[in-house]
Motif scaffolding. Structure first.
Motif, PDB file in Angstrom:
ATOM      1  N   TYR A 156       2.386   1.941   0.037  1.00 50.01           N
ATOM      2  CA  TYR A 156       2.201   2.632   1.311  1.00 50.01           C
ATOM      3  C   TYR A 156       1.737   1.572   2.303  1.00 50.01           C
ATOM      4  O   TYR A 156       0.675   0.971   2.107  1.00 50.01           O
ATOM      5  CB  TYR A 156       1.119   3.713   1.236  1.00 50.01           C
ATOM      6  N   LEU A 157       2.524   1.330   3.336  1.00 52.13           N
ATOM      7  CA  LEU A 157       2.069   0.458   4.404  1.00 52.13           C
ATOM      8  C   LEU A 157       1.036   1.216   5.219  1.00 52.13           C
ATOM      9  O   LEU A 157       1.101   2.445   5.326  1.00 52.13           O
ATOM     10  CB  LEU A 157       3.232   0.054   5.310  1.00 52.13           C
ATOM     11  N   TYR A 158       0.088   0.491   5.788  1.00 52.97           N
ATOM     12  CA  TYR A 158      -0.908   1.152   6.629  1.00 52.97           C
ATOM     13  C   TYR A 158      -1.346   0.220   7.751  1.00 52.97           C
ATOM     14  O   TYR A 158      -1.161  -0.992   7.676  1.00 52.97           O
ATOM     15  CB  TYR A 158      -2.108   1.640   5.816  1.00 52.97           C
ATOM     16  N   GLU A 159      -1.929   0.841   8.772  1.00 51.56           N
ATOM     17  CA  GLU A 159      -2.493   0.101   9.894  1.00 51.56           C
ATOM     18  C   GLU A 159      -3.882   0.638  10.183  1.00 51.56           C
ATOM     19  O   GLU A 159      -4.122   1.834  10.076  1.00 51.56           O
ATOM     20  CB  GLU A 159      -1.638   0.279  11.153  1.00 51.56           C
ATOM     21  N   ILE A 160      -4.763  -0.271  10.561  1.00 46.07           N
ATOM     22  CA  ILE A 160      -6.092   0.129  11.014  1.00 46.07           C
ATOM     23  C   ILE A 160      -6.204  -0.295  12.474  1.00 46.07           C
ATOM     24  O   ILE A 160      -6.068  -1.472  12.798  1.00 46.07           O
ATOM     25  CB  ILE A 160      -7.205  -0.529  10.179  1.00 46.07           C
ATOM     26  N   THR A 161      -6.418   0.684  13.316  1.00 45.23           N
ATOM     27  CA  THR A 161      -6.595   0.434  14.735  1.00 45.23           C
ATOM     28  C   THR A 161      -7.941   1.020  15.123  1.00 45.23           C
ATOM     29  O   THR A 161      -8.106   2.253  15.136  1.00 45.23           O
ATOM     30  CB  THR A 161      -5.477   1.093  15.569  1.00 45.23           C
ATOM     31  N   GLY A 162      -8.913   0.149  15.407  1.00 40.69           N
ATOM     32  CA  GLY A 162     -10.264   0.635  15.685  1.00 40.69           C
ATOM     33  C   GLY A 162     -10.813   1.335  14.458  1.00 40.69           C
ATOM     34  O   GLY A 162     -10.908   0.749  13.387  1.00 40.69           O
ATOM     35  N   ASP A 163     -11.146   2.605  14.616  1.00 41.40           N
ATOM     36  CA  ASP A 163     -11.648   3.401  13.491  1.00 41.40           C
ATOM     37  C   ASP A 163     -10.571   4.271  12.861  1.00 41.40           C
ATOM     38  O   ASP A 163     -10.859   5.107  12.011  1.00 41.40           O
ATOM     39  CB  ASP A 163     -12.781   4.316  13.971  1.00 41.40           C
ATOM     40  N   THR A 164      -9.321   4.086  13.283  1.00 42.11           N
ATOM     41  CA  THR A 164      -8.238   4.945  12.825  1.00 42.11           C
ATOM     42  C   THR A 164      -7.410   4.260  11.740  1.00 42.11           C
ATOM     43  O   THR A 164      -6.922   3.139  11.924  1.00 42.11           O
ATOM     44  CB  THR A 164      -7.313   5.331  14.004  1.00 42.11           C
ATOM     45  N   LEU A 165      -7.263   4.941  10.621  1.00 41.99           N
ATOM     46  CA  LEU A 165      -6.447   4.481   9.495  1.00 41.99           C
ATOM     47  C   LEU A 165      -5.193   5.338   9.461  1.00 41.99           C
ATOM     48  O   LEU A 165      -5.282   6.566   9.392  1.00 41.99           O
ATOM     49  CB  LEU A 165      -7.236   4.641   8.186  1.00 41.99           C
ATOM     50  N   LYS A 166      -4.024   4.707   9.505  1.00 41.91           N
ATOM     51  CA  LYS A 166      -2.769   5.458   9.493  1.00 41.91           C
ATOM     52  C   LYS A 166      -1.833   4.879   8.435  1.00 41.91           C
ATOM     53  O   LYS A 166      -1.517   3.697   8.462  1.00 41.91           O
ATOM     54  CB  LYS A 166      -2.084   5.400  10.858  1.00 41.91           C
TER      55      LYS A 166
ATOM     56  N   GLN B 171     -11.922   7.815   2.935  1.00 45.10           N
ATOM     57  CA  GLN B 171     -13.355   8.101   2.916  1.00 45.10           C
ATOM     58  C   GLN B 171     -14.181   6.877   3.318  1.00 45.10           C
ATOM     59  O   GLN B 171     -15.402   6.891   3.243  1.00 45.10           O
ATOM     60  CB  GLN B 171     -13.772   8.571   1.524  1.00 45.10           C
ATOM     61  N   GLY B 172     -13.479   5.799   3.685  1.00 47.61           N
ATOM     62  CA  GLY B 172     -14.162   4.588   4.124  1.00 47.61           C
ATOM     63  C   GLY B 172     -14.559   3.639   3.007  1.00 47.61           C
ATOM     64  O   GLY B 172     -15.252   2.650   3.240  1.00 47.61           O
ATOM     65  N   ALA B 173     -14.118   3.896   1.790  1.00 49.74           N
ATOM     66  CA  ALA B 173     -14.464   3.048   0.650  1.00 49.74           C
ATOM     67  C   ALA B 173     -13.424   1.953   0.450  1.00 49.74           C
ATOM     68  O   ALA B 173     -12.265   2.107   0.815  1.00 49.74           O
ATOM     69  CB  ALA B 173     -14.569   3.894  -0.614  1.00 49.74           C
ATOM     70  N   ASP B 174     -13.877   0.844  -0.136  1.00 50.29           N
ATOM     71  CA  ASP B 174     -12.956  -0.219  -0.506  1.00 50.29           C
ATOM     72  C   ASP B 174     -12.184   0.197  -1.753  1.00 50.29           C
ATOM     73  O   ASP B 174     -12.699   0.946  -2.592  1.00 50.29           O
ATOM     74  CB  ASP B 174     -13.714  -1.514  -0.828  1.00 50.29           C
ATOM     75  N   VAL B 175     -10.975  -0.298  -1.882  1.00 49.33           N
ATOM     76  CA  VAL B 175     -10.170  -0.034  -3.067  1.00 49.33           C
ATOM     77  C   VAL B 175     -10.368  -1.195  -4.032  1.00 49.33           C
ATOM     78  O   VAL B 175      -9.904  -2.305  -3.782  1.00 49.33           O
ATOM     79  CB  VAL B 175      -8.673   0.130  -2.721  1.00 49.33           C
ATOM     80  N   VAL B 176     -11.109  -0.939  -5.096  1.00 51.58           N
ATOM     81  CA  VAL B 176     -11.271  -1.915  -6.164  1.00 51.58           C
ATOM     82  C   VAL B 176     -10.032  -1.769  -7.040  1.00 51.58           C
ATOM     83  O   VAL B 176      -9.656  -0.644  -7.390  1.00 51.58           O
ATOM     84  CB  VAL B 176     -12.551  -1.638  -6.984  1.00 51.58           C
ATOM     85  N   PRO B 177      -9.346  -2.873  -7.379  1.00 51.44           N
ATOM     86  CA  PRO B 177      -8.152  -2.746  -8.219  1.00 51.44           C
ATOM     87  C   PRO B 177      -8.448  -1.887  -9.453  1.00 51.44           C
ATOM     88  O   PRO B 177      -9.499  -2.024 -10.080  1.00 51.44           O
ATOM     89  CB  PRO B 177      -7.836  -4.186  -8.615  1.00 51.44           C
ATOM     90  N   PHE B 178      -7.505  -0.988  -9.770  1.00 50.04           N
ATOM     91  CA  PHE B 178      -7.703  -0.096 -10.908  1.00 50.04           C
ATOM     92  C   PHE B 178      -6.377   0.176 -11.595  1.00 50.04           C
ATOM     93  O   PHE B 178      -5.316   0.058 -11.001  1.00 50.04           O
ATOM     94  CB  PHE B 178      -8.375   1.221 -10.484  1.00 50.04           C
TER      95      PHE B 178
ATOM     96  N   GLU C 122      -4.725   8.215  -4.970  1.00 50.50           N
ATOM     97  CA  GLU C 122      -6.147   7.976  -5.238  1.00 50.50           C
ATOM     98  C   GLU C 122      -6.679   6.889  -4.305  1.00 50.50           C
ATOM     99  O   GLU C 122      -7.763   7.024  -3.730  1.00 50.50           O
ATOM    100  CB  GLU C 122      -6.362   7.540  -6.698  1.00 50.50           C
ATOM    101  N   ALA C 123      -5.928   5.810  -4.147  1.00 50.89           N
ATOM    102  CA  ALA C 123      -6.349   4.704  -3.280  1.00 50.89           C
ATOM    103  C   ALA C 123      -6.394   5.145  -1.815  1.00 50.89           C
ATOM    104  O   ALA C 123      -7.324   4.785  -1.083  1.00 50.89           O
ATOM    105  CB  ALA C 123      -5.416   3.512  -3.460  1.00 50.89           C
ATOM    106  N   LYS C 124      -5.400   5.941  -1.394  1.00 52.03           N
ATOM    107  CA  LYS C 124      -5.408   6.465  -0.024  1.00 52.03           C
ATOM    108  C   LYS C 124      -6.646   7.315   0.219  1.00 52.03           C
ATOM    109  O   LYS C 124      -7.284   7.202   1.286  1.00 52.03           O
ATOM    110  CB  LYS C 124      -4.157   7.308   0.236  1.00 52.03           C
ATOM    111  N   ASP C 125      -6.992   8.154  -0.738  1.00 45.63           N
ATOM    112  CA  ASP C 125      -8.182   8.998  -0.602  1.00 45.63           C
ATOM    113  C   ASP C 125      -9.443   8.147  -0.450  1.00 45.63           C
ATOM    114  O   ASP C 125     -10.303   8.442   0.386  1.00 45.63           O
ATOM    115  CB  ASP C 125      -8.331   9.940  -1.797  1.00 45.63           C
ATOM    116  N   LYS C 126      -9.570   7.094  -1.270  1.00 47.54           N
ATOM    117  CA  LYS C 126     -10.734   6.210  -1.182  1.00 47.54           C
ATOM    118  C   LYS C 126     -10.815   5.577   0.198  1.00 47.54           C
ATOM    119  O   LYS C 126     -11.879   5.566   0.819  1.00 47.54           O
ATOM    120  CB  LYS C 126     -10.662   5.108  -2.239  1.00 47.54           C
ATOM    121  N   MET C 127      -9.690   5.036   0.658  1.00 52.76           N
ATOM    122  CA  MET C 127      -9.691   4.393   1.972  1.00 52.76           C
ATOM    123  C   MET C 127      -9.991   5.401   3.075  1.00 52.76           C
ATOM    124  O   MET C 127     -10.688   5.089   4.034  1.00 52.76           O
ATOM    125  CB  MET C 127      -8.357   3.698   2.232  1.00 52.76           C
TER     126      MET C 127
END
Length: 173
Positions: free
Chosen positions: A118-128, A37-44, A30-35
């Motif tokens: 899930y570790l992630y990286e943001i490079t420019g506009d790319t979320l991986k 889509q460009g949304a912030d993950v509010v703790p849930f 769910e959090a990955k999907d939000k991110m």
């Protein structure tokens, strides 16, 4: 939100109860999907009660407030089989500090919970995101003082969740 320490002293991945593993992975997805889509993950939190999954956000001014809100919600659960608290944070690794989506949770009556990420990286506009979730370590279990879900009657469970739904405008008419 990152003011939380979860320890992994052994490096060994323990056996996580199946229902808990499912809810932890669901929360991370769910959090990955939000991110994505460009949304912030509010703790849930996500709570599994009977065949239902309840999701509640816990916005706060700081990490401690978010965790306290989540803990209050989970400790008030009746008949829940498992929960996950999911948030955007970071993990300290051998390669330095890494951004991570973290889900921690537990089951009723167990002393400790578990955290995965899930570790992630943001490079420019790319979320991986990493391909696979990783075990982080033992975590606090907000359900440690709750009875097993089977020890609640259907009426106790229905009363708790139907009243909440009605208060939010989702009750039966």
């Amino acid at each position: 939100m990152a003011d939380r320490e979860v320890e992994n002293a052994s490096g060994e991945v323990p056996e996580i109860p199946e229902i808990l593993e499912k809810v932890l992975l669901f929360a991370l997805d769910e959090a990955k999907d939000k991110m994505g889509q460009g949304a912030d993950v509010v703790p849930f939190t996500t709570l599994v009660v009977k065949e239902n999954l309840f999701i509640e956000t816990h916005p706060g001014d700081n990490a401690e407030e978010c965790f306290n809100l989540a803990q209050h919600t989970v400790e008030g659960a009746r008949g829940a089989e498992a929960y996950a608290l999911c948030y955007d944070g970071y993990i300290e690794t051998d390669d330095g500090v890494k951004d991570a989506l973290i889900a921690e949770g537990g089951v009723p009556g167990e002393a400790d919970g578990y955290a995965i990420s899930y570790l992630y990286e943001i490079t420019g506009d790319t979320l991986k995101f990493e391909d696979e979730p990783a075990y982080v370590g033992a975590a606090p279990n907000f359900m440690s003082k709750l009875k097993d879900a089977s020890e609640y009657t259907d009426d106790e469970i229905d009363e708790k969740y139907l009243e909440e739904d009605e208060a939010e405008g989702f009750g039966k008419e």
